[in-house]
Design an enzyme around this catalytic site. Structure first.
Site, mmCIF file in Angstrom:
data_model
loop_
_atom_site.group_PDB
_atom_site.id
_atom_site.type_symbol
_atom_site.label_atom_id
_atom_site.label_comp_id
_atom_site.label_asym_id
_atom_site.label_seq_id
_atom_site.Cartn_x
_atom_site.Cartn_y
_atom_site.Cartn_z
ATOM 1 C CG HIS A 170 -1.982 -1.003 1.214
ATOM 2 N ND1 HIS A 170 -3.043 -0.958 2.078
ATOM 3 C CD2 HIS A 170 -2.175 -2.097 0.444
ATOM 4 C CE1 HIS A 170 -3.850 -1.967 1.847
ATOM 5 N NE2 HIS A 170 -3.342 -2.689 0.860
ATOM 6 C CD GLU A 224 -1.772 4.126 3.462
ATOM 7 O OE1 GLU A 224 -1.547 3.471 2.421
ATOM 8 O OE2 GLU A 224 -2.912 4.231 3.960
ATOM 9 C CB CYS A 232 -6.473 -0.357 5.404
ATOM 10 S SG CYS A 232 -4.783 -1.001 5.215
ATOM 11 C CB CYS A 276 -1.807 1.493 6.283
ATOM 12 S SG CYS A 276 -1.478 0.709 4.678
#
Length: 154
Positions: A52, A54, A82, A85
């Protein structure tokens, strides 16, 4: 630079993700006004469910700063983090998260759950949301509309 300007840079990274066929989410890590980490969504291209935006930005910042802890850093991300993360952000000891669009399906900064507000956790990251939310949300909406074969009318 202020939060909106840094979020604008994160939006540029999100557009890069979209150009690669990834969900257009971008993130960057800033300390003392300097960008020290950049990332955009890459789970498809990297064949890595943890890639992701992040996580990619945190890894980039940690490598550049030579420390897996990122105290004093702010993470800017175009979509509400999420749970995965959020956990990584807290483990890295990021001081602050600034996000753009809310994620009503997987958001872990208040939309579905708020892991950052969980008092039983040992690190607390401050969170600011809705920075350039319309621009961030529009980019995501256009991406998903195109995938479904529809055109969004502004």
């Amino acid at each position: 630079m202020d939060d909106s300007e840094f979020m604008g840079l994160a939006l540029d990274l999100a557009r890069e993700a979209g150009a690669c066929g990834e969900v257009p989410v971008g993130a960057l890590v800033v300390i003392d006004g300097e960008v020290v980490g950049r990332g955009f969504n890459q789970p498809v291209g990297r064949r890595d469910p943890t890639a992701h935006a992040e996580i990619v930005a945190l890894r980039d910042a940690a490598a550049g700063l030579g420390n897996y802890r990122l105290p004093g850093c702010t993470l800017y991300v175009t979509l509400e983090p999420c749970a995965m993360c959020a956990g990584a952000i807290m483990h890295a000891r990021v001081a602050r998260v600034v996000f753009g669009a809310r994620d009503p399906k997987t958001g872990a900064a208040g939309s579905v759950v708020d892991l950052f507000a969980e008092a039983r956790l040992n690190h607390h990251t401050s969170v600011s949301g809705d920075v350039l939310a319309d621009e961030c949300g529009s980019l995501l909406s256009a991406f998903f509309a195109a995938r479904r074969g529809r055109t969004l009318v502004a």
